[in-house]
Design an enzyme around this catalytic site. Structure first.
Site, mmCIF file in Angstrom:
data_model
loop_
_atom_site.group_PDB
_atom_site.id
_atom_site.type_symbol
_atom_site.label_atom_id
_atom_site.label_comp_id
_atom_site.label_asym_id
_atom_site.label_seq_id
_atom_site.Cartn_x
_atom_site.Cartn_y
_atom_site.Cartn_z
ATOM 1 N N ILE A 85 5.666 4.190 3.640
ATOM 2 C CA ILE A 85 4.679 3.336 4.294
ATOM 3 C C ILE A 85 3.832 2.621 3.256
ATOM 4 C CG2 ILE A 85 2.762 3.338 5.924
ATOM 5 C CD1 ILE A 85 3.830 6.234 6.685
ATOM 6 N N CYS A 86 3.618 1.321 3.448
ATOM 7 C CA CYS A 86 2.733 0.586 2.557
ATOM 8 C C CYS A 86 1.377 0.464 3.231
ATOM 9 C CB CYS A 86 3.297 -0.807 2.288
ATOM 10 S SG CYS A 86 2.222 -1.795 1.267
ATOM 11 N N LEU A 87 0.453 1.285 2.800
ATOM 12 C CA LEU A 87 -0.858 1.308 3.435
ATOM 13 C C LEU A 87 -1.882 1.586 2.341
ATOM 14 C CD1 LEU A 87 -2.258 1.241 6.200
ATOM 15 C CD2 LEU A 87 -1.967 3.693 6.344
#
Lengths: 148, 517
Positions: A85-87
């Site tokens: 996840i890109c967060l």
């Protein structure tokens, strides 16, 4: 190594007072490893989907963020094929005052508001920008197919 | 040289690194202007006057600074700005770091909208009134460790995000030791942008971490300044200042020489790669990483499908090939269409047939570009390898140099010609190596002829010297004069080559077969 008080408290609270639409259950043999499910937010292409994730609290948690990954296949510009996840709050904007609960809420919010301008899955993000309707439709199909 | 002009016309670098040349922090313990340094290695008698003019087309201006000098300049600048802004030095330091040491911009912005800039730098309101201190707070529960002991010390900055001291300490040491952050460590509170100032830090962490913090802070100063760069050599402590900007890198190859003896490119921090500009070097290295071994293997073991050009390895069986990709059936021997083979299966005797010739022509063309690459790569790799070998030989020679002194009565000074020769060899090989990468991307025009002649001359000079260098030790004494001559000649050829390439690069005379930007 005994479990830090922080993790015990967080786990207790997750059990006693769960967040609607989110569950996180630790493994019995490893209390730092959680099975997580997140319901897709309504009004989004992920609506009615149930997404499985795994969550691990590293040794230096909460100084470093938990490691989280989608296990369910999902079509989303900020989540790649391996479920990573890109967060921002999972990386540079992590604060030790954040909790498992807040992070999972952020992920749920990310499902409701994809951000194709900061993509992890480049091909998905491109589709998203080129043909948003089509991309949303694909996301809906994937949700029906995989997120059960 | 025009590089001087670029240099002085840009607004920031007309100052010394630290801005004020009239400042009290003097450079008396400073390092000597660095151009003089790289000349010592050419040896003694060999210093032909005409090969060492004051400046060449390929030289750039630069200065070497020690960490103490950087620290002193940094402190001085903080002090100056602090008195202008009326902020304490800690806050000024944060502000300066926040604006990446752009003093003018800081003062402008501070005068215009003080509150905004304080807020965005994480200082908010005034930092002067309350010095940071530890407190015990009744009923406090730390959000990080969940401890609720009423006796524990707690700490918060002005933002009032309060955590227990242990967690705060651990947080800071994780940031400093593990993540190498210093100038922009933020409050551990979620979403809080306040930066931890050095006074708060002093209160919270131990000596070892403070030291590390100081080192990192000094580092950010150099990292933030466009005209400063650390020497990339392992364990080297120096930083170098050079006025060459990123946009100049297509016209100039700024090789600088550190105090520690390391030569590197100021543009990309890689080892000296004159005459090839940074962009070419990057392309070349990437290409070599992907291609060289693979290309060798492909060239030796495969052919391309005459129809779709897929690369095919024949790993056994008969000559009747069926391309997996396009299903084209052809003969491995003559590359002709298989159906035309009629009944002469498994026995290709139709060498002169038309379809086979065409296929072989097409194949030859696609091979040609590969061959061209390998031609340059092999020479590039060869010099890299030879430079290593020359170094080994020198290490052995060094011992013999001592022996030579004792047996022949030559003095230490008298055997230094070997050292000079070795250094010249290394340097020339380094240059030669990159001329091949350069040549690979060079499109032919009039200037390339001269370049290739220069390359050939240097190549020959180097090989001659290298051969002599490998002679047995008992002959070396007799070869001294010749070796000195050859060393000087190599150095001279190298300078001629570099001068020519640098000047043509500057005036844009080279044409490349790839786009550099």
């Amino acid at each position: 190594m005994s479990l830090p008080k922080r993790i015990i408290k967080e786990t207790e609270r997750l059990m006693a007072d769960p967040v609607p639409g989110i569950s996180a259950v630790p493994h019995e043999d490893n209390l730092r490893y959680f099975d997580v499910t997140i319901e897709g937010p309504s009004q989004s292409p992920y609506e009615k989907g149930i997404f499985q994730l795994e969550l691990f609290l590293p040794d230096d948690y909460p100084m470093t963020p938990p490691k989280i990954r989608f296990l369910t296949k999902i079509y989303h510009p900020n989540i790649d094929r391996l479920g990573r996840i890109c967060l921002d709050v999972l990386k540079s904007n992590w604060s030790p005052a954040l909790q498992i609960r807040t992070i999972l809420l952020s992920i749920q919010a990310l499902l409701g508001a994809p951000n194709p301008d900061d993509p992890l899955a480049n091909d998905v993000a491109q589709d998203w920008k080129k043909d948003e309707k089509g991309a949303i439709e694909t996301a809906r199909q994937w949700t029906q197919q995989y997120a059960k | 040289m025009d590089s001087d002009d670029d240099f002085n016309s840009s607004q920031m670098s007309d100052e010394d690194i630290m801005g004020d040349q009239d400042s009290d922090v003097s450079v008396e313990d400073g390092l000597p202007p660095a151009q003089s340094m790289d000349q010592d290695d050419v040896g003694f008698e060999s210093q032909d006057k005409d090969i060492m003019p004051s400046k060449h087309a390929f030289d750039v201006d630069f200065t070497v600074y020690s960490p103490q000098q950087i620290q002193a300049y940094q402190d001085k600048q903080i002090e100056d700005v602090s008195s202008i802004l009326g902020q304490p030095p800690e806050a000024t330091a944060i502000l300066l770091r926040h604006l990446r040491w752009n003093k003018e911009r800081l003062i402008d912005q501070y005068m215009e909208k003080t509150e905004d800039i304080l807020e965005s730098a994480g200082l908010g309101e005034t930092a002067q009134t309350h010095p940071p201190r530890l407190e015990k707070v009744a009923g406090f529960v730390c959000d990080i460790c969940c401890e609720d002991d009423a006796n524990q010390d707690t700490f918060a900055m002005k933002c009032e995000h309060r955590f227990c001291v242990d967690c705060y300490k651990q947080y800071l040491s994780t940031k400093i030791k593990d993540e190498g952050e210093a100038a922009r460590i933020r409050c551990p509170g979620d979403g809080c942008n306040r930066v931890v100032d050095s006074k708060s830090l002093d209160l919270l962490v131990g000596e070892d971490i403070k030291d590390r913090y100081q080192v990192l802070l000094t580092r950010t100063y150099v990292d933030d300044k466009e005209n400063l760069r650390w020497c990339p050599a392992p364990n080297c402590i120096y930083a170098l200042q050079c006025g060459v900007k990123d946009k100049d890198l297509l016209q100039i190859v700024p090789t600088v020489h550190c105090e520690c003896g390391h030569d590197f490119c100021f543009g990309c921090s890689l080892n000296d790669h004159q005459p090839a500009p940074c962009a070419l070097v990057k392309k070349w290295l990437k290409k070599c990483e992907d291609d060289s071994e693979t290309a060798n293997w492909i060239s030796a073991n495969t052919k391309e499908c005459p129809k779709c050009n897929s690369t095919i390895e024949k790993n056994g069986g008969c000559n009747h090939m069926t391309c997996r990709k396009c299903r084209n059936e052809f003969c491995w021997m003559c590359m002709g269409v298989w159906s035309e083979h009629g009944t002469s299966w498994y026995n290709c005797n139709r060498f002169e047939e038309k379809s086979g010739t065409e296929a072989r022509d097409a194949q030859a063309k696609s091979r040609q570009s590969l061959e061209r690459y390998l031609h340059y790569y092999n020479r590039y790799a060869n010099h890299e390898q030879s430079a290593k070998l020359d170094k080994d030989i020198y290490l052995k020679t060094e011992k013999k140099m001592t022996a030579l002194q004792t047996t022949t009565g030559m003095s230490w000074i008298e055997v230094q010609f070997l050292d000079a020769a070795s250094q010249a060899l290394q340097q020339c090989r380094q240059t030669l190596k990159w001329t091949y990468a350069f040549a690979y991307y060079l499109a032919r025009n009039n200037a390339t002829e001269i370049f290739e002649d220069n390359q050939k001359d240097l190549e020959m000079a180097v090989e001659n010297l290298s051969e002599m260098f490998e002679k047995p030790i008992d002959q070396l004494q007799g070869l001294k004069v010749e070796m000195l001559d050859k060393t000087a000649y190599c150095t001279k050829r190298r300078i001629i080559l570099l001068d020519d390439t640098a000047e043509n690069l500057k005036s844009g005379n080279w044409e490349f077969n790839v786009s550099l930007s």
